[in-house]
Enzyme design. Structure first.
Site, short mmCIF file in Angstrom:
data_model
loop_
_atom_site.label_atom_id
_atom_site.label_comp_id
_atom_site.label_asym_id
_atom_site.label_seq_id
_atom_site.Cartn_x
_atom_site.Cartn_y
_atom_site.Cartn_z
N ARG A 3 0.75 -1.22 0.00
CA ARG A 3 -0.01 0.39 0.36
C ARG A 3 0.87 1.13 -0.47
O ARG A 3 1.33 1.23 0.60
CB ARG A 3 -1.12 -0.09 1.29
CG ARG A 3 -2.07 -1.25 1.48
CD ARG A 3 -3.50 0.14 0.36
NE ARG A 3 -3.98 -0.97 -0.02
CZ ARG A 3 -4.40 -2.59 -1.04
NH1 ARG A 3 -3.50 -2.81 -1.42
NH2 ARG A 3 -5.14 -3.22 -0.73
N GLU A 7 -2.23 7.52 -5.20
CA GLU A 7 -2.90 7.01 -6.46
C GLU A 7 -4.26 7.23 -7.20
O GLU A 7 -4.41 6.95 -7.97
CB GLU A 7 -2.28 5.51 -6.46
CG GLU A 7 -2.80 4.25 -5.35
CD GLU A 7 -2.75 3.03 -5.60
OE1 GLU A 7 -3.53 1.77 -6.30
OE2 GLU A 7 -1.22 2.79 -4.91
N ASP A 38 5.13 0.06 -6.83
CA ASP A 38 3.58 -0.89 -7.37
C ASP A 38 2.26 0.25 -6.85
O ASP A 38 1.69 -0.02 -7.21
CB ASP A 38 3.62 -2.06 -7.46
CG ASP A 38 2.11 -2.16 -8.27
OD1 ASP A 38 2.43 -2.13 -9.48
OD2 ASP A 38 1.29 -2.92 -7.78
#
Length: 339
Positions: free
Chosen positions: A237, A266, A261
């Protein structure tokens, strides 16, 4: 019964629809939307009793109130994490909230290693060069992982799968978690304080959930403890990493590489095409300028195996809700049914 799903990705949709068809046939109606659930889109859920949310949907108190007014009774999150859902508000509104507590841990663990290797061996830069017929090796020098130390922050199912791969590389294993995992101990892992893990590891990979106690777990102090040539990977996260502190560290020339990632801001960016827009998130744009940073769009879980399991578990959560059966995936259960 009408069911609506938000944030459905193009490759996800056939798997979700196949799982729905297998579970319910034509007994219920499923509506799949590519748009994400937020304050602007919540009115589209009116008349749907069941809402299938995605990890980048916003389910704060205002959105949940709008869903409740529209007749929603079950929120079924198509993910393990649920930090985007205001559970207290859901409880007050009498909503049931469920999630997918388990799917293939190998999808995320393998992708975390893909990030680590891509960063360590400069694979993305090398691929860009060779596409332009530039076959020089300047600036592509990597390191063997064999014999080096990996720090695994969080040794649940995903962290354990990651550790097995590290063991196969022949690495020294350090771990940090609230409880020691016997599977990791059997592989030779040594559990150590968080500070020691960050200080001694050549590669640190994060595999813990985002809860208040883990928010900005990787802060300026932890980053300062890391070796100047260490690699940091986050496939869990975004909020686990203090982005401002990471940018400061990178600007100072420290860390050999970072593989992300996930990113703490986001929502509203990842899963969307922003190529024709000005990137207004200055921190994300700045991250992209560092040649030793690789950012991907929250795709670690995105395998046919994992997405299929997520879809299947989501349908089972709906079945349990409709049948009134107990379900370990339920996060919030109203005191009394409103159905």
């Amino acid at each position: 019964m009408k069911i609506i799903a938000y944030g459905v990705l193009t490759d996800e949709r056939p798997l979700l629809e196949a799982a729905f068809e297998q579970a319910f046939g034509d007994r219920h109606e499923l509506r799949c939307l590519h748009l994400f659930l937020n304050r602007d889109t919540a009115p589209t859920a009116a008349g749907h009793e069941i809402v299938l949310s995605s990890v980048n949907d916003t389910l704060d108190a205002e959105v949940l109130r709008a869903l409740s007014r529209g007749g929603a009774e079950l929120i079924a999150q198509r993910a393990t994490g649920y930090n985007n859902i205001d559970l207290d508000a859901a409880r007050e509104l009498g909503l049931t909230v469920a999630r997918v507590s388990y799917y293939s841990p190998y999808s995320v663990a393998e992708f975390a290693w893909a990030l680590a290797l891509a960063v360590d061996r400069r694979i993305v830069r090398a691929a860009h060069r060779t596409r332009e017929f530039d076959f020089r090796l300047d600036g592509l020098l990597g390191r063997d992982l064999h014999g080096r130390t990996v720090g695994v922050v969080g040794t649940g199912k995903i962290g354990t799968a990651f550790t097995r791969i590290a063991h196969g590389f022949g690495m020294r294993l350090l771990g940090w978690d609230i409880a020691e995992n016997p599977e990791c101990l059997a592989l030779g892992m040594e559990y150590v304080p968080r500070e020691r893990l960050f200080a001694e590891s050549d590669l640190v990979s994060l595999h813990v959930p985002l809860v208040p106690d883990t928010h900005h777990l990787v802060d300026a102090r932890m980053l300062d403890l890391m070796k100047p040539d260490a690699v940091l990977v986050n496939s869990s996260r975004g909020g686990l990493v203090d982005t401002d502190a990471l940018l400061t560290t990178l600007r100072s020339g420290r860390l050999a590489g970072v593989g992300l990632d996930v990113y703490e801001e986001e929502a509203g960016v990842f899963f969307l095409d922003k190529s024709l827009e000005v990137m207004t998130d200055e921190r994300l744009a700045r991250l992209m300028t560092f040649p030793n940073v690789l950012v991907t769009s929250h795709q670690a879980y995105f395998t046919r195996d994992a997405v299929g399991q997520i879809a299947g578990t989501t349908m089972r959560n709906i079945e349990s809700y409709l049948a009134g059966r107990p379900n370990d995936d339920v996060l919030v259960r109203p005191d009394s049914s409103r159905r």
